[in-house]
Design an enzyme around this catalytic site. Structure first.
Site, short mmCIF file in Angstrom:
data_model
loop_
_atom_site.label_atom_id
_atom_site.label_comp_id
_atom_site.label_asym_id
_atom_site.label_seq_id
_atom_site.Cartn_x
_atom_site.Cartn_y
_atom_site.Cartn_z
N CYS A 240 -96.46 37.40 -7.23
CA CYS A 240 -97.43 36.65 -6.44
C CYS A 240 -98.28 37.52 -5.52
CB CYS A 240 -96.72 35.57 -5.63
SG CYS A 240 -95.92 34.33 -6.65
N GLU B 59 -101.83 42.75 -25.20
CA GLU B 59 -102.85 43.78 -25.34
C GLU B 59 -104.07 43.19 -26.02
OE1 GLU B 59 -103.25 48.33 -27.17
OE2 GLU B 59 -101.42 47.19 -27.46
#
Length: 358
Positions: free
Chosen positions: A137, A111
């Site tokens: 991916c 964060e």
């Protein structure tokens, strides 16, 4: 017009677009080249103990080298550099961008969102919606769908996708583990080798509504398929003692991934009304040469239409398929008036295929 379809065999999203334009990609290739031969030199004690033949890494994967960033480079650094290049190519003022999506596996930290660092570096406006989107991916391709939905519905006029993958920690942790764990055998070492195919890189793309800036390059739509019964075949994370490590059952992942892609391929063709003869060029997420060969054999596609960067870049995670398309365009493998399909398979297992009229 945005069309969402749900079919009987599970939940499959098919999407079609009429107003979504793609601009040219921006990308960044990291400055350090790490060859498969150099990796094997570092692993010489392991190769000798387990009697592994030299050259097996490149032979098995088709990867000659991969790129790495300089020490201290964060995912947002590469993504922002690629983003700046994409914005410059588009000719659109950064102040006009209304959405920013960061789509990598790699992140600066838990964060805040890595998109926040890219936003600040690029000087995007405070009115710009930003967030991270991650799906192994396939993150960048998922980001294209999310951004296209907003453009098609008229919620925004222009947006930016970025991805920056950093493989340095994974490769370093994997090498250390291979060199220090004396209990590894020829069998137990196999799940670790896939981590040595990973490389770093960054890519970005500006997308607009055609009535705002028409490039003549259009995202027409696509289809996805999830097969999460096999989400245990490739898993990774951070360990306090060993760093970032991944375990991959490469053989099963190959088999189940190709089967999922074959399922998705039918939905993709039905959604867009395309067939393999109408597609001029394929750009795929790249895992290894066996993966590409089996994918094209299973889908009965012409391998000559595939543009690959695997030997020089390896598997660049979410960056892999889009940076391959970027380099293909740059090298004249895809020219205006041609049609392309982007074929993505990611751990999870997920398949996502996009159709583009360039």
């Amino acid at each position: 017009m945005l069309v969402l379809g749900v079919v009987a065999r599970g939940r499959v999203m098919n999407v079609r677009y009429t107003r979504v334009c793609l601009h040219e990609f921006g990308y960044q290739l990291p400055p350090i080249e790490l060859s498969s031969a150099t990796i094997e030199e570092r692993l010489a004690p392991v190769y000798q103990r387990l009697k592994l033949p030299a050259g097996r890494l490149e032979l098995m994967t088709g990867i000659r080298s991969r790129r790495l960033w300089a020490p201290g480079t964060r995912p947002s650094d590469g993504a922002a550099a690629a983003g700046a290049a994409a914005i410059a190519k588009s000719g659109i003022d950064a102040a006009a961008l209304e959405c920013l999506l960061f789509t990598s596996v790699s992140r600066d930290m838990m964060e805040p969102a890595t998109a926040a660092f890219v936003h600040r570096t690029l000087g995007l406006p405070p009115s710009c919606l930003l967030f991270d989107i991650s799906n192994a991916c396939l993150g960048f391709l998922d980001g294209m769908i999310m951004l296209a939905n907003m453009l098609e519905m008229g919620q925004i006029q222009a947006g930016l996708l970025v991805a920056g993958e950093t493989a340095e920690g994974l490769i370093a942790s994997t090498l250390n583990h291979l060199l220090t764990d004396a209990t590894l055998t020829r069998k137990t070492i196999k799940p670790l080798f896939a981590s040595l195919t990973i490389g770093s890189g960054a890519v970005a793309l500006v997308m607009t509504r055609s009535d705002y800036r028409d490039t003549g390059h259009y995202l027409r739509g696509g289809a996805c398929r999830a097969n999460t019964a096999h989400n245990d075949l490739c898993q990774g994370g951070q360990n306090a003692e060993q760093g970032t490590l991944m375990s991959t059952d490469s053989e099963q992942l190959l088999e189940k991934g190709i089967a999922t892609a074959a399922d998705c391929w039918g939905f993709f063709q039905d959604c867009l009304g395309w067939d393999k003869r109408s597609i001029d060029r394929f750009f795929c997420h790249q895992v290894g040469k066996a993966h590409a060969q089996m994918l094209f054999e299973t889908l009965q596609l012409d391998p000559a239409k595939n543009f690959a960067t695997l030997p020089a870049l390896g598997n660049v995670g979410s960056v892999s398929a889009p940076i391959t398309m970027a380099l293909g365009i740059e090298q004249g493998a895809l020219v205006p008036g041609q049609r392309a399909a982007v074929l993505g398979i990611g751990s999870g297992i997920n398949a996502l295929m996009l159709g583009i009229d360039w």
